[in-house]
Each structure stands twice: as structure tokens, then as C-alpha cells.
Design a protein around this motif. Structure first.
Motif, PDB file in Angstrom:
ATOM      1  N   MET A   1       1.212  -1.031  -0.186  1.00 21.86           N
ATOM      2  CA  MET A   1      -0.363   0.090  -0.036  1.00 21.86           C
ATOM      3  C   MET A   1       0.864   0.883   0.498  1.00 21.86           C
ATOM      4  N   PRO A   2       0.712   2.156  -0.893  1.00 19.97           N
ATOM      5  CA  PRO A   2       1.269   3.535  -0.421  1.00 19.97           C
ATOM      6  C   PRO A   2       1.543   3.957   0.375  1.00 19.97           C
ATOM      7  N   PRO A   3       2.450   5.198   0.423  1.00 19.97           N
ATOM      8  CA  PRO A   3       2.038   6.319   1.028  1.00 19.97           C
ATOM      9  C   PRO A   3       0.886   7.478   0.780  1.00 19.97           C
ATOM     10  N   ILE A   4       0.313   8.279   1.473  1.00 18.53           N
ATOM     11  CA  ILE A   4      -0.040   8.922   1.421  1.00 18.53           C
ATOM     12  C   ILE A   4       0.058  10.216   1.543  1.00 18.53           C
ATOM     13  N   ILE A   5      -0.247  11.665   0.971  1.00 17.97           N
ATOM     14  CA  ILE A   5       0.259  13.254   0.878  1.00 17.97           C
ATOM     15  C   ILE A   5      -0.451  13.447   0.886  1.00 17.97           C
ATOM     16  N   ASN A   6      -0.457  14.126   2.045  1.00 18.92           N
ATOM     17  CA  ASN A   6      -1.882  15.789   2.104  1.00 18.92           C
ATOM     18  C   ASN A   6      -1.149  16.777   1.198  1.00 18.92           C
ATOM     19  N   ARG A   7      -2.645  17.037   0.187  1.00 14.25           N
ATOM     20  CA  ARG A   7      -1.614  18.106  -0.751  1.00 14.25           C
ATOM     21  C   ARG A   7      -1.811  19.862   0.190  1.00 14.25           C
ATOM     22  N   TYR A  44       2.984   0.495  -5.363  1.00 12.61           N
ATOM     23  CA  TYR A  44       3.018  -1.007  -4.107  1.00 12.61           C
ATOM     24  C   TYR A  44       4.308  -1.561  -4.210  1.00 12.61           C
ATOM     25  N   GLU A  45       5.302  -0.424  -4.640  1.00 12.08           N
ATOM     26  CA  GLU A  45       6.753  -0.853  -4.619  1.00 12.08           C
ATOM     27  C   GLU A  45       7.240  -0.561  -2.930  1.00 12.08           C
ATOM     28  N   CYS A  46       6.437   0.427  -2.724  1.00 11.01           N
ATOM     29  CA  CYS A  46       7.292   0.889  -1.183  1.00 11.01           C
ATOM     30  C   CYS A  46       6.853  -0.909  -0.181  1.00 11.01           C
ATOM     31  N   TRP A  47       8.511  -0.325   0.556  1.00 14.28           N
ATOM     32  CA  TRP A  47       8.697  -0.783   1.483  1.00 14.28           C
ATOM     33  C   TRP A  47       8.082  -0.556   2.725  1.00 14.28           C
ATOM     34  N   HIS A  48       7.541   0.465   3.324  1.00 13.17           N
ATOM     35  CA  HIS A  48       7.166   0.627   4.490  1.00 13.17           C
ATOM     36  C   HIS A  48       8.124   0.992   5.890  1.00 13.17           C
ATOM     37  N   TYR A  65      -0.930   0.849   5.569  1.00 13.65           N
ATOM     38  CA  TYR A  65      -0.306  -0.051   5.937  1.00 13.65           C
ATOM     39  C   TYR A  65      -0.845  -1.539   5.287  1.00 13.65           C
ATOM     40  N   PRO A  66      -0.758  -2.489   4.859  1.00 14.81           N
ATOM     41  CA  PRO A  66      -1.445  -3.626   4.157  1.00 14.81           C
ATOM     42  C   PRO A  66      -2.065  -4.462   5.746  1.00 14.81           C
ATOM     43  N   LEU A  67      -2.934  -4.871   5.362  1.00 14.02           N
ATOM     44  CA  LEU A  67      -3.176  -5.754   6.191  1.00 14.02           C
ATOM     45  C   LEU A  67      -2.545  -6.629   7.276  1.00 14.02           C
TER      46      LEU A  67
END
Length: 82
Positions: A1-7, A44-48, A65-67
Motif C-alpha cells: 500500500m502506498p504512502p499518502i501525501i496530504n496535498r 506497490y513497490e513501497c517497503w514501508h 499499511y497492508p492488512l
């Protein structure tokens, strides 16, 4: 799951794109090489690893985060820690 950027919080400094070890986050530049947008290019390449979250000067990035990752950190009711 990706990081989320608050614009609304992002100041387009590009720190997140520079610090990301996998180039998940990219910047788009306009005239004069000025950063006009910050994109999660390969979500989907993010390693968190949280590098982008920790280094963002405006705390504009959160991690989704993924479940499977969330279940590793859940407390079990009635079970003592230790």
C-alpha cells in the motif's frame, strides 16, 4: 500500500523523493526546475520503511499499511504482554 501525501500540507520541497530508497515517490518539475507536484509513482513497490514520513518537514505524509502488516502489531485482548 502506498504512502499518502496530504496535498494541503505538502510544500513541494522534494525531500521525500530524495530520501526514498526505492524511488517510489517522484517529483514533477515545471518551468525553472521548480517542483510543481509530488507523486507516489510506484505505490506497490513501497517497503514501508517510513523514511519519507520521518523526514517530511511538514508531516504531510502518512503510511497506509497492508492488512498483513497491521495484524502483526495488534494486541490480543486478555493476553498479557511480556
Amino acid at each position: 500500500m502506498p504512502p499518502i501525501i496530504n496535498r494541503s500540507l505538502c510544500i513541494r520541497c522534494g525531500t521525500c523523493a530524495q530520501i526514498c530508497p526505492l524511488d517510489v515517490i517522484r517529483v514533477r518539475r515545471g518551468e525553472g526546475r521548480r517542483i510543481v507536484d509530488v507523486l507516489v509513482k510506484y505505490p506497490y513497490e513501497c517497503w514501508h520503511c517510513l523514511a519519507c514520513v520521518k523526514d517530511c518537514p511538514k508531516e504531510a505524509i502518512t503510511m497506509r499499511y497492508p492488512l498483513s502488516h497491521m495484524m502483526l502489531t495488534m494486541d490480543v485482548p486478555g493476553k498479557e504482554q511480556g
